[in-house]
Design a protein around this motif. Sequence first.
Motif, PDB file in Angstrom:
ATOM      1  N   THR A 111       3.716   2.467  -4.671  1.00 28.56           N
ATOM      2  CA  THR A 111       4.472   3.713  -4.796  1.00 28.56           C
ATOM      3  C   THR A 111       3.635   4.866  -5.321  1.00 28.56           C
ATOM      4  O   THR A 111       4.093   6.014  -5.318  1.00 28.56           O
ATOM      5  N   TRP A 112       2.404   4.587  -5.755  1.00 23.51           N
ATOM      6  CA  TRP A 112       1.539   5.678  -6.195  1.00 23.51           C
ATOM      7  C   TRP A 112       1.200   6.630  -5.048  1.00 23.51           C
ATOM      8  O   TRP A 112       0.704   7.732  -5.297  1.00 23.51           O
ATOM      9  N   VAL A 113       1.470   6.224  -3.807  1.00 25.70           N
ATOM     10  CA  VAL A 113       1.232   7.147  -2.686  1.00 25.70           C
ATOM     11  C   VAL A 113       2.142   8.373  -2.782  1.00 25.70           C
ATOM     12  O   VAL A 113       1.859   9.408  -2.156  1.00 25.70           O
ATOM     13  N   SER A 123      12.234   9.038  -2.522  1.00 24.24           N
ATOM     14  CA  SER A 123      12.741   7.755  -2.049  1.00 24.24           C
ATOM     15  C   SER A 123      11.837   7.224  -0.948  1.00 24.24           C
ATOM     16  O   SER A 123      10.804   7.828  -0.615  1.00 24.24           O
ATOM     17  N   ASP A 124      12.241   6.103  -0.346  1.00 24.41           N
ATOM     18  CA  ASP A 124      11.450   5.477   0.705  1.00 24.41           C
ATOM     19  C   ASP A 124      11.108   6.440   1.841  1.00 24.41           C
ATOM     20  O   ASP A 124      10.020   6.368   2.423  1.00 24.41           O
ATOM     21  N   ILE A 217       9.126   1.204   6.066  1.00 25.53           N
ATOM     22  CA  ILE A 217       8.363   1.249   4.820  1.00 25.53           C
ATOM     23  C   ILE A 217       9.359   1.209   3.672  1.00 25.53           C
ATOM     24  O   ILE A 217      10.265   2.046   3.591  1.00 25.53           O
ATOM     25  N   PHE A 218       9.205   0.198   2.789  1.00 22.82           N
ATOM     26  CA  PHE A 218      10.144  -0.017   1.697  1.00 22.82           C
ATOM     27  C   PHE A 218       9.480   0.232   0.345  1.00 22.82           C
ATOM     28  O   PHE A 218       8.469  -0.393   0.028  1.00 22.82           O
ATOM     29  N   LEU A 264      11.592   7.834  -8.926  1.00 19.14           N
ATOM     30  CA  LEU A 264      11.809   7.093  -7.685  1.00 19.14           C
ATOM     31  C   LEU A 264      13.218   6.521  -7.625  1.00 19.14           C
ATOM     32  O   LEU A 264      13.669   5.855  -8.565  1.00 19.14           O
ATOM     33  N   ARG A 265      13.908   6.755  -6.505  1.00 19.31           N
ATOM     34  CA  ARG A 265      15.223   6.161  -6.242  1.00 19.31           C
ATOM     35  C   ARG A 265      15.192   5.540  -4.841  1.00 19.31           C
ATOM     36  O   ARG A 265      15.702   6.107  -3.878  1.00 19.31           O
ATOM     37  N   PRO A 266      14.598   4.372  -4.719  1.00 22.51           N
ATOM     38  CA  PRO A 266      14.508   3.734  -3.400  1.00 22.51           C
ATOM     39  C   PRO A 266      15.867   3.196  -2.950  1.00 22.51           C
ATOM     40  O   PRO A 266      16.705   2.839  -3.788  1.00 22.51           O
ATOM     41  N   TYR A 267      16.082   3.142  -1.640  1.00 27.22           N
ATOM     42  CA  TYR A 267      17.375   2.659  -1.154  1.00 27.22           C
ATOM     43  C   TYR A 267      17.280   1.758   0.071  1.00 27.22           C
ATOM     44  O   TYR A 267      18.209   0.982   0.353  1.00 27.22           O
TER      45      TYR A 267
END
Length: 300
Positions: A111-113, A123-124, A217-218, A264-267
Amino acid sequence: MKVLIIGASGFIGLPVAQAFVRAGHIVYGQTRSEDKAKQLAAQEIIPIVCGPTDVNKYMSLIPTLDAIVDAMGGTDVKVAGEALLSTVAIAASALRHPTAQNLAYIYTSGTWVHGENRKDVVSDTTPVTNPTELTAWRPAQEQRVVANHHVNGIVIRPSLLYGRGGSLLAPLFRRAHEGRVTWHGEPGGRLAVVHCDDLAEVYVLAAERAAVAGGRIFDASNDVNESTDAFLQRLVEVSGAQGPYEYQKPTNLFEATLNTTTILRPYLARALLGWRPRKASLIDHLDIYYNAWKASEGLL
């Protein structure tokens, strides 16, 4: 399924391999070490001793594998990752039967990208426009994976890992054990984190649901980002180190990247794969995680 984990003895690769075994799959694990191979075998993981890109050592598996997971570590991951993808794609194209589904190829990014951003929620599906300097090469590799026509490419981006032996937090725990809590960067940051066991479940779900996950991409991270200041203060309390904690100026790219704030709020993994992190947060159970690190170092 038949699954091959590249880097199966690493901090990401081992929990991933163990999770696939628990899920009932046949798991092969690449490692460079004969000693590590024995440890893998004891975990019901079939060891393959070779370099990560020495595909000739596991070429015979390509026709019948369902998934390959690139969980390589080390300083040469850029070159090795590009070489592995290219070689596996060529082999899959040449060796797999026309009726076989595309081989699921799961690439480990990070996630550092997303880069340093203390204001915006990402998010993603947020475009990657400002990666950290250390990871600036990764977005291009992510796109090579998901766009490859010979494999079913999937990218998983772990956030900062915790649990077990500590991974990237191990040096911080070592300094705390020696009496001082120091961290590189500036106050006021927030850490996107995930436990290594929760992360492992994302890989299993992505492989099992590759028909849905392919080309995606997750981001793999807990729902809540943790205050870096609160984490360091809690570590002072848990470790018995002399307070207060201190921030130091980074001396290299890795140290600068380690303190990256990403709100970050991934879904996608939750929506498409049904993934839910289950481990307690880094701060809430820091005493357990710190003691796990001490036990792994023979300090208990």
